[in-house]
Design an enzyme around this catalytic site. Structure first.
Site, short mmCIF file in Angstrom:
data_model
loop_
_atom_site.label_atom_id
_atom_site.label_comp_id
_atom_site.label_asym_id
_atom_site.label_seq_id
_atom_site.Cartn_x
_atom_site.Cartn_y
_atom_site.Cartn_z
N GLU A 91 1.02 -1.23 0.06
CA GLU A 91 0.07 0.13 0.03
C GLU A 91 0.91 1.17 -0.23
O GLU A 91 1.99 1.27 0.61
CB GLU A 91 -1.05 -0.04 1.21
N ASN A 116 -12.20 -3.18 0.65
CA ASN A 116 -11.25 -3.27 1.80
C ASN A 116 -11.77 -3.07 3.07
O ASN A 116 -12.33 -2.09 3.21
CB ASN A 116 -9.82 -2.65 1.35
N GLU A 117 -11.64 -3.91 3.88
CA GLU A 117 -12.11 -3.54 5.35
C GLU A 117 -13.58 -2.75 5.40
O GLU A 117 -13.81 -2.15 6.23
CB GLU A 117 -10.97 -2.66 6.21
N CYS A 153 -6.42 0.93 2.62
CA CYS A 153 -7.49 2.10 2.90
C CYS A 153 -7.55 3.01 1.72
O CYS A 153 -8.41 3.77 1.54
CB CYS A 153 -7.43 2.88 4.33
#
Length: 653
Positions: free
Chosen positions: A47, A371-372, A240
């Site tokens: 990331e 994502n999450e 994120c």
């Protein structure tokens, strides 16, 4: 001298007593494999956080090269007082993705120059070649550029002159020069000589020695430390940044491919996320875009595992969602990414891939949706993705989020719903203290063996946070090693695993701990990196049952163990963690009709100080120690150091 010898003898006798008292027997059923291990079991998660891309693995040395930051002058200083109108920022909406440029007007009697500070300085090396390049458009011919590379004390390390040629429209120009010295905090001067007027853009400086020597490519030492792990996959681009603080700030893969100068820069969502680590100069130029990501995966033999936005922004920030009846654009992005990766050169996106230099497909097999993300709103959007993807691309496995935590109401809701949906792979994340990892070695022992598989997509053992460079401790790494025995033992359920985050820049981090730390010249692996590397290089092909008193070795007496067989190398591989402050004698008794060679390889990571960590200054305080050992018959009996992780490889005939 006698007193020293006596003390040493007493110490040796004391240690021997402890070893004799601390012993354990383990039974290994070599001929009774309990499942297969994925060829891409152990991977990495990339990331763009902690200056992982711009200022990190993407080797560009100029910050804000195209004047597209919110403040177009960020990173730049004017070297001489100039008259009004000498420098202008021009915003031309007709220029795709990159509308701003610098307009320079220079009369003959004006001394004019700019300086770029780089990303916390520029790391340059003695004797290495660097290329300065730019785009320019002549308005009044006559300008030439003098390029200087300076160290921290303004000593010139290298220089060259670049004349701007005549011609209409935007043109490229470049010049190379060599640095006379090494500097971690160099800077770049661009002096304007002669007289004339021009628009300039993409003012850039790269080392010519990049990974595989690709022009304007990746920093070779950072790629090499990844290649040394032989990771089975690379998860990209996050994290994120996939979601963004809001949907306008989400990662959009289509804006990261095609000509570099047309890729649309955005603010990095980690720019303002942490009040204690504000990073106002953190943007994403996407020089490392999806094409470069696929190339990197191919280069190091890793499966690409892209993660795409599901129509939801980060739920810790705005939590914006796209209405379900407007989700088609997001789903089409997923379909088009598959075409970009795998499509024939006659398709629209396959054609672009070929034009960028890779006619052959990248053989994408997996795709993450979200994502999450959590809640019923995620399930609704995931269901819409799944319906279309499985209809058009049943060969692509879908990875889905189980939220931010490995337990609790959110996790339970998602785990149940995802299994009901028959999602291929469920992505679990856990950032927890060492005690959680030590107690969780049996986490997957009772998971459903059929149905959805597990991807441990983000995990790290945290001693304290935030703790900065050098505090990725041996305590954290050893607790991870213990936990990973449980993932390995359950590799028929856990298909993939990756530590997170991957990179941290010592002068530009937002989150820690991280697997690998860098500065402008150096790179080193933390103790956790050494653990990950040992698992990745010794993953085996099948799971071999290993028991102690009929039970899995999940921390009884603070001992953890797992074993695998490597069909390729014909080796039995034992992994053993002694999480005690004293040495332990362990005896691994191997039940097999096959012949076991006593000549084994033993690899050990150990240190009695759990607080020790690697650093830029001491990068190998925790490092593997290899030795050749000989065991008798089908018994591997040995003494294992306090707080140690050991890998033993035995040839099998």
């Amino acid at each position: 001298m006698r007193s020293i010898l006596a003390a040493a003898l007493l110490l040796t006798m004391g240690t021997a007593d402890v070893v004799a008292q601390s012993s354990a027997t383990f039974n290994i059923q070599l001929d009774q494999s309990s499942g297969n291990i994925s060829s891409h079991m152990w991977g990495v998660f990339f990331e763009d956080i902690n200056m992982g891309a711009d200022g990190g693995i993407y080797a560009e040395l100029v910050k804000n090269r195209s004047f597209e930051f919110d403040n177009p002058w960020m990173g730049w200083n004017k070297l001489e007082q100039s008259v009004e109108g000498t420098f202008l920022i021009v915003n031309d909406a007709k220029r795709k993705g990159n509308p701003r440029a610098l307009k320079v007007f220079k009369p003959t009697d004006v001394k004019l120059g700019l300086q770029n500070e780089g990303f916390r300085g520029m790391g340059v090396r003695k004797g290495e070649s660097y290329e300065f390049s730019l785009l320019y458009k002549q308005l009044k011919p006559g300008l030439r550029l003098r390029i200087e590379l300076l160290d921290e004390e303004n000593k010139v390390l290298g220089e060259s002159t670049l004349a701007l040629g005549n011609g209409a429209g935007w043109q490229n120009a470049a010049v190379k020069f060599t640095s006379s010295q090494t500097s971690a905090k160099a800077k770049l001067n661009v002096w304007f000589e002669g007289a004339g007027e021009a628009e300039l853009d993409m003012l850039s400086l790269f080392p010519t020695e990049t990974w595989k020597n690709r022009p304007k490519g990746l920093r070779k030492d950072m790629v090499q430390i990844l290649a040394d792990m032989k990771p089975g996959f690379i998860r990209f681009p996050g994290g994120c940044i996939v979601e963004g603080r809001d949907l306008a700030n989400r990662f959009q893969w289509k804006k990261t491919v095609g000509p570099i100068e047309e890729r649309e820069l955005i603010i990095n969502r980690w720019n303002t996320e942490f009040k204690h680590r504000l990073t106002p100069d953190y943007f994403q130029t996407f020089g490392l875009g999806f094409y470069e990501y696929f190339l990197l995966s191919e280069d190091i033999g890793a499966e690409p595992v892209p993660i795409l936005n599901c129509g939801m922004a980060c739920q810790f920030n705005t939590g914006e969602v796209v209405p379900l009846d407007e989700l088609d654009t997001y789903i089409q992005d997923a379909l088009d990414l598959i075409e970009f990766a795998n499509g024939d050169v006659h398709t629209a996106w396959g054609k672009l891939r070929a034009e960028m230099g890779h006619p052959a497909p990248f053989n994408l097999k997996m795709l993450g949706v979200g994502n999450e993300n959590w809640g019923p709103q995620y399930i609704e959007r995931l269901a819409a993705f799944k319906k279309v993807l499985k209809d058009k691309h049943p060969e692509i496995e879908i990875i889905a989020s189980s939220g931010t935590d490995p337990e609790g109401e959110r996790f339970s809701f998602l785990d149940e719903r995802l299994r009901d949906m028959k999602i291929d792979i469920i992505d679990e994340h856990y950032y927890r203290p060492p005690s959680w990892f030590l107690s969780g070695a049996a986490r997957y022992d009772n998971y459903e063996r059929n149905g959805s598989k597990i991807f441990a997509g983000e995990y790290a053992s945290h001693t304290t946070r935030p703790n900065g460079p050098g505090r990725s401790t041996w305590e954290a790494a050893l607790s991870e090693a213990a936990f990973l025995t449980g993932l390995e033992r359950n590799a028929d359920v856990v298909r993939m695993a990756s530590y997170a985050p991957l990179f941290g820049h010592v002068d530009g981090w937002q989150w820690s701990p991280d697997l690998i730390w860098v500065d402008n010249l150096n790179v080193y692996g933390t103790p956790s990196y050494q653990v990950q590397k040992l698992y990745s290089l010794n993953k085996g092909t099948t799971i071999i049952p290993l028991k102690r008193n009929g039970q899995n070795a999940t921390g009884q007496d603070s001992l953890y163990a797992s074993s695998v067989y490597d069909e390729t190398n014909k080796e039995l591989i034992i992994k053993f963690i002694n999480y005690n402050s004293t040495a332990v004698v362990a005896d691994f008794k191997i039940d097999s009709k096959r012949k076991i060679s006593g000549a084994a390889t033993k690899i050990t990571l150990a240190n009695a100080d759990l607080n020790i960590a690697n650093s830029i200054e001491e990068p190998l305080q925790i490092k593997p120690r290899d030795e050749k050992v000989n065991y008798k018959g089908k018994s591997v009996k040995d003494t294992f150091a306090p707080y140690s992780f050991t890998v033993i490889k035995l040839p099998v005939k």
